[in-house]
Design a protein around this motif. Structure first.
Motif, PDB file in Angstrom:
ATOM      1  N   THR A 105       0.832  -1.204   0.000  1.00 21.16           N
ATOM      2  CA  THR A 105       0.000   0.000   0.000  1.00 21.16           C
ATOM      3  C   THR A 105       0.864   1.251   0.000  1.00 21.16           C
ATOM      4  OG1 THR A 105      -1.647  -1.233   1.260  1.00 21.16           O
ATOM      5  CG2 THR A 105      -1.933   1.134   1.149  1.00 21.16           C
ATOM      6  N   TRP A 106       1.942   1.233   0.776  1.00 18.88           N
ATOM      7  CA  TRP A 106       2.839   2.395   0.818  1.00 18.88           C
ATOM      8  C   TRP A 106       3.505   2.611  -0.540  1.00 18.88           C
ATOM      9  CZ3 TRP A 106       3.386   6.651   3.273  1.00 18.88           C
ATOM     10  CH2 TRP A 106       4.543   7.409   3.104  1.00 18.88           C
ATOM     11  N   ASP A 140      -6.359   8.504  -1.386  1.00 21.59           N
ATOM     12  CA  ASP A 140      -7.152   7.373  -0.892  1.00 21.59           C
ATOM     13  C   ASP A 140      -6.252   6.200  -0.517  1.00 21.59           C
ATOM     14  OD1 ASP A 140      -9.649   8.595  -1.117  1.00 21.59           O
ATOM     15  OD2 ASP A 140      -9.777   8.075  -3.252  1.00 21.59           O
ATOM     16  N   THR A 141      -5.194   6.006  -1.275  1.00 25.17           N
ATOM     17  CA  THR A 141      -4.243   4.935  -0.955  1.00 25.17           C
ATOM     18  C   THR A 141      -3.517   5.245   0.347  1.00 25.17           C
ATOM     19  OG1 THR A 141      -3.933   4.572  -3.324  1.00 25.17           O
ATOM     20  CG2 THR A 141      -2.332   3.565  -1.852  1.00 25.17           C
ATOM     21  N   TYR A 142      -3.187   6.517   0.556  1.00 26.26           N
ATOM     22  CA  TYR A 142      -2.542   6.916   1.804  1.00 26.26           C
ATOM     23  C   TYR A 142      -3.466   6.683   2.991  1.00 26.26           C
ATOM     24  CZ  TYR A 142      -0.391   9.697   5.447  1.00 26.26           C
ATOM     25  OH  TYR A 142       0.165  10.102   6.638  1.00 26.26           O
ATOM     26  N   LEU A 143      -4.731   7.046   2.842  1.00 26.32           N
ATOM     27  CA  LEU A 143      -5.695   6.841   3.928  1.00 26.32           C
ATOM     28  C   LEU A 143      -5.875   5.349   4.220  1.00 26.32           C
ATOM     29  CD1 LEU A 143      -8.327   9.543   2.972  1.00 26.32           C
ATOM     30  CD2 LEU A 143      -6.613   9.645   4.802  1.00 26.32           C
ATOM     31  N   LEU A 144      -5.870   4.529   3.191  1.00 27.46           N
ATOM     32  CA  LEU A 144      -5.924   3.079   3.380  1.00 27.46           C
ATOM     33  C   LEU A 144      -4.693   2.603   4.147  1.00 27.46           C
ATOM     34  CD1 LEU A 144      -7.105   0.262   2.909  1.00 27.46           C
ATOM     35  CD2 LEU A 144      -5.946   0.269   0.679  1.00 27.46           C
ATOM     36  N   PHE A 145      -3.529   3.113   3.774  1.00 25.00           N
ATOM     37  CA  PHE A 145      -2.287   2.769   4.466  1.00 25.00           C
ATOM     38  C   PHE A 145      -2.380   3.096   5.956  1.00 25.00           C
ATOM     39  CE2 PHE A 145       1.727   4.364   6.186  1.00 25.00           C
ATOM     40  CZ  PHE A 145       2.504   3.215   6.110  1.00 25.00           C
ATOM     41  N   LYS A 146      -2.857   4.295   6.280  1.00 24.96           N
ATOM     42  CA  LYS A 146      -2.971   4.700   7.676  1.00 24.96           C
ATOM     43  C   LYS A 146      -3.960   3.827   8.441  1.00 24.96           C
ATOM     44  CE  LYS A 146      -0.917   7.549   9.290  1.00 24.96           C
ATOM     45  NZ  LYS A 146       0.396   7.457   9.935  1.00 24.96           N
ATOM     46  N   GLU A 147      -5.056   3.450   7.796  1.00 27.28           N
ATOM     47  CA  GLU A 147      -6.044   2.582   8.442  1.00 27.28           C
ATOM     48  C   GLU A 147      -5.441   1.207   8.713  1.00 27.28           C
ATOM     49  OE1 GLU A 147      -9.526   1.790  10.286  1.00 27.28           O
ATOM     50  OE2 GLU A 147      -8.952   3.714   9.437  1.00 27.28           O
ATOM     51  N   LEU A 148      -4.720   0.661   7.751  1.00 25.55           N
ATOM     52  CA  LEU A 148      -4.071  -0.643   7.935  1.00 25.55           C
ATOM     53  C   LEU A 148      -3.019  -0.568   9.033  1.00 25.55           C
ATOM     54  CD1 LEU A 148      -3.604  -1.718   4.213  1.00 25.55           C
ATOM     55  CD2 LEU A 148      -5.188  -2.727   5.875  1.00 25.55           C
TER      56      LEU A 148
END
Length: 46
Positions: free
Chosen positions: A5-6, A16-24
């Protein structure tokens, strides 16, 4: 999954990919804390 993801974020810059990364990342931290608490409970004498 976190590394992938990073890497996608660094290549695309997609927020959106960054926000997914932070959630994971947050979920991973929570899971590690829960496992540590379980180990501590097992190690405590009754």
């Amino acid at each position: 999954m976190l590394d992938f993801t990073w890497k996608v974020f660094t290549f695309t810059g997609n927020i959106d990919t960054y926000l997914l990364f932070k959630e994971l990342e947050k979920e991973r931290t929570k899971d590690c804390q829960m496992k540590e608490e379980e180990r501590t409970e097992v190690d405590l004498p009754v």
